[in-house]
Design a protein around this motif. Sequence first.
Motif, PDB file in Angstrom:
ATOM      1  N   ASP A  51       0.826  -1.215   0.000  1.00 15.65           N
ATOM      2  CA  ASP A  51       0.000   0.000   0.000  1.00 15.65           C
ATOM      3  C   ASP A  51       0.854   1.256   0.000  1.00 15.65           C
ATOM      4  O   ASP A  51       0.516   2.247   0.654  1.00 15.65           O
ATOM      5  N   ALA A  52       1.966   1.214  -0.710  1.00 14.45           N
ATOM      6  CA  ALA A  52       2.827   2.396  -0.826  1.00 14.45           C
ATOM      7  C   ALA A  52       2.190   3.418  -1.766  1.00 14.45           C
ATOM      8  O   ALA A  52       1.235   3.113  -2.487  1.00 14.45           O
ATOM      9  N   PHE A  53       2.707   4.650  -1.755  1.00 12.90           N
ATOM     10  CA  PHE A  53       2.288   5.623  -2.765  1.00 12.90           C
ATOM     11  C   PHE A  53       2.552   5.032  -4.152  1.00 12.90           C
ATOM     12  O   PHE A  53       3.391   4.147  -4.319  1.00 12.90           O
ATOM     13  N   SER A  54       1.852   5.537  -5.142  1.00 15.40           N
ATOM     14  CA  SER A  54       1.844   4.907  -6.465  1.00 15.40           C
ATOM     15  C   SER A  54       3.226   4.878  -7.115  1.00 15.40           C
ATOM     16  O   SER A  54       4.139   5.621  -6.735  1.00 15.40           O
ATOM     17  N   SER A  55       3.350   4.029  -8.125  1.00 13.00           N
ATOM     18  CA  SER A  55       4.632   3.844  -8.812  1.00 13.00           C
ATOM     19  C   SER A  55       5.096   5.105  -9.528  1.00 13.00           C
ATOM     20  O   SER A  55       6.291   5.265  -9.798  1.00 13.00           O
ATOM     21  N   GLU A  56       4.181   6.002  -9.836  1.00 14.16           N
ATOM     22  CA  GLU A  56       4.574   7.245 -10.497  1.00 14.16           C
ATOM     23  C   GLU A  56       5.455   8.114  -9.608  1.00 14.16           C
ATOM     24  O   GLU A  56       6.321   8.847 -10.102  1.00 14.16           O
ATOM     25  N   VAL A  57       5.254   8.034  -8.302  1.00  8.90           N
ATOM     26  CA  VAL A  57       6.021   8.881  -7.379  1.00  8.90           C
ATOM     27  C   VAL A  57       6.884   8.077  -6.415  1.00  8.90           C
ATOM     28  O   VAL A  57       7.701   8.638  -5.692  1.00  8.90           O
ATOM     29  N   ASN A  58       6.706   6.762  -6.389  1.00  4.34           N
ATOM     30  CA  ASN A  58       7.426   5.922  -5.430  1.00  4.34           C
ATOM     31  C   ASN A  58       7.873   4.634  -6.114  1.00  4.34           C
ATOM     32  O   ASN A  58       7.611   3.529  -5.641  1.00  4.34           O
ATOM     33  N   ASN A  59       8.570   4.796  -7.232  1.00  4.44           N
ATOM     34  CA  ASN A  59       8.912   3.685  -8.116  1.00  4.44           C
ATOM     35  C   ASN A  59       9.637   2.553  -7.399  1.00  4.44           C
ATOM     36  O   ASN A  59       9.437   1.375  -7.708  1.00  4.44           O
ATOM     37  N   GLU A  60      10.479   2.877  -6.426  1.00  2.00           N
ATOM     38  CA  GLU A  60      11.340   1.875  -5.799  1.00  2.00           C
ATOM     39  C   GLU A  60      10.558   0.812  -5.020  1.00  2.00           C
ATOM     40  O   GLU A  60      11.099  -0.239  -4.693  1.00  2.00           O
ATOM     41  N   LEU A  61       9.277   1.071  -4.729  1.00  2.00           N
ATOM     42  CA  LEU A  61       8.467   0.083  -4.022  1.00  2.00           C
ATOM     43  C   LEU A  61       7.472  -0.610  -4.947  1.00  2.00           C
ATOM     44  O   LEU A  61       6.450  -1.156  -4.489  1.00  2.00           O
ATOM     45  N   TRP A  62       7.805  -0.643  -6.261  1.00  7.52           N
ATOM     46  CA  TRP A  62       6.932  -1.315  -7.222  1.00  7.52           C
ATOM     47  C   TRP A  62       7.720  -2.046  -8.313  1.00  7.52           C
ATOM     48  O   TRP A  62       7.152  -2.515  -9.288  1.00  7.52           O
ATOM     49  N   THR A  63       9.000  -2.166  -8.162  1.00  7.65           N
ATOM     50  CA  THR A  63       9.825  -2.753  -9.221  1.00  7.65           C
ATOM     51  C   THR A  63       9.934  -4.273  -9.076  1.00  7.65           C
ATOM     52  O   THR A  63       9.622  -4.852  -8.027  1.00  7.65           O
ATOM     53  N   LYS A  64      10.429  -4.893 -10.134  1.00  2.70           N
ATOM     54  CA  LYS A  64      10.659  -6.335 -10.120  1.00  2.70           C
ATOM     55  C   LYS A  64      11.637  -6.695  -9.000  1.00  2.70           C
ATOM     56  O   LYS A  64      11.457  -7.697  -8.283  1.00  2.70           O
ATOM     57  N   GLU A  65      12.682  -5.904  -8.825  1.00  4.18           N
ATOM     58  CA  GLU A  65      13.680  -6.183  -7.788  1.00  4.18           C
ATOM     59  C   GLU A  65      13.053  -6.088  -6.384  1.00  4.18           C
ATOM     60  O   GLU A  65      13.371  -6.892  -5.498  1.00  4.18           O
ATOM     61  N   TYR A  66      12.181  -5.114  -6.194  1.00  8.75           N
ATOM     62  CA  TYR A  66      11.488  -4.970  -4.914  1.00  8.75           C
ATOM     63  C   TYR A  66      10.603  -6.177  -4.640  1.00  8.75           C
ATOM     64  O   TYR A  66      10.629  -6.760  -3.547  1.00  8.75           O
TER      65      TYR A  66
ATOM     66  N   SER B 286      -3.244  -1.413  -6.757  1.00 10.67           N
ATOM     67  CA  SER B 286      -2.776  -1.153  -8.118  1.00 10.67           C
ATOM     68  C   SER B 286      -3.221  -2.258  -9.081  1.00 10.67           C
ATOM     69  O   SER B 286      -3.086  -3.445  -8.792  1.00 10.67           O
ATOM     70  N   VAL B 287      -3.720  -1.836 -10.230  1.00 13.14           N
ATOM     71  CA  VAL B 287      -4.060  -2.780 -11.306  1.00 13.14           C
ATOM     72  C   VAL B 287      -3.250  -2.471 -12.559  1.00 13.14           C
ATOM     73  O   VAL B 287      -3.524  -3.010 -13.626  1.00 13.14           O
ATOM     74  N   ALA B 288      -2.253  -1.622 -12.430  1.00 12.85           N
ATOM     75  CA  ALA B 288      -1.438  -1.227 -13.584  1.00 12.85           C
ATOM     76  C   ALA B 288      -0.678  -2.426 -14.133  1.00 12.85           C
ATOM     77  O   ALA B 288      -0.082  -3.205 -13.382  1.00 12.85           O
ATOM     78  N   THR B 289      -0.686  -2.579 -15.452  1.00  9.96           N
ATOM     79  CA  THR B 289       0.006  -3.706 -16.084  1.00  9.96           C
ATOM     80  C   THR B 289       1.496  -3.741 -15.745  1.00  9.96           C
ATOM     81  O   THR B 289       2.037  -4.813 -15.457  1.00  9.96           O
ATOM     82  N   PRO B 290       2.223  -2.606 -15.762  1.00 11.24           N
ATOM     83  CA  PRO B 290       3.644  -2.663 -15.392  1.00 11.24           C
ATOM     84  C   PRO B 290       3.869  -3.189 -13.973  1.00 11.24           C
ATOM     85  O   PRO B 290       4.826  -3.927 -13.724  1.00 11.24           O
ATOM     86  N   VAL B 291       2.991  -2.824 -13.043  1.00  9.44           N
ATOM     87  CA  VAL B 291       3.110  -3.325 -11.672  1.00  9.44           C
ATOM     88  C   VAL B 291       2.863  -4.828 -11.631  1.00  9.44           C
ATOM     89  O   VAL B 291       3.606  -5.589 -11.004  1.00  9.44           O
TER      90      VAL B 291
END
Length: 244
Positions: free
Chosen positions: A152-167, A185-190
């Motif tokens: 439940d982090a802020f969205s990937s647009e502003v908090n990318n580091e908590l939505w990446t493959k590595e994370y 989040s339902v975003a395809t990249p996520v």
Amino acid sequence: MYKTISTNDGSNTLYSSQYNQHYHNINDGAIFETLTKHVIPAITFHKNRHELNILDICYGLGYNTLGTLYYLKTNNLKIKVNIYSPELNKKLVKSLKDFDYPKEFSNLKHIIKCISEDLYYKDEQIEIKVFFKDARVLLKDLNIKFDVIYQDAFSSEVNNELWTKEYFSLLYNLCNDDSIITTYSVATPVRLSMYEAGFYIYEYIPYKRKQTLAFKKQQNLLGKYVDMELKKTRNPSAKALYDR
């Protein structure tokens, strides 16, 4: 940095000028979002468990943690919960003893006060630890397997580091085989980031909006399975998120 906002179910949230986002969807409501998107699906999936380790990313206003306690107490569920939560904003957590929470949390005031002052609470059914630490640093330090993760982090647009493959790979290594991850989040990249980290992806519609659930193994209790390989074929331009 923060502005208190009343949401549509009457519960309050905050607007963060740092991230230019609200902590909750104001149209759904803070307590409604907490229960329907995170707590209820997680507890429903683990309804036969007697103890759960929960990772709450990130603590923020504490709604997901407090909502879990509220739901357990309201439904007289005897599940023991151990909740761990990273949070970068020490000043915010320290201020929460004075935050105007919804009436649903009125019986949790002593817990709110303990967490705000000591970052810790424990009784016979509950243990909560909040860490003033970067989430990814904490994940590397933890030696615990989790049954539930509230993503439940802020969205990937502003908090990318908590939505990446590595994370999500870090999360995968901390998950038990029957773990559940809940996220708005339902975003395809996520979803691709989660999928490339090893998770099975499901679409779930609790009430109003679609959301994503992720599991280490396929299951047939919650949501509709999303074939991510088919998604990639149909949308070849879609890419997972990666560390910059």
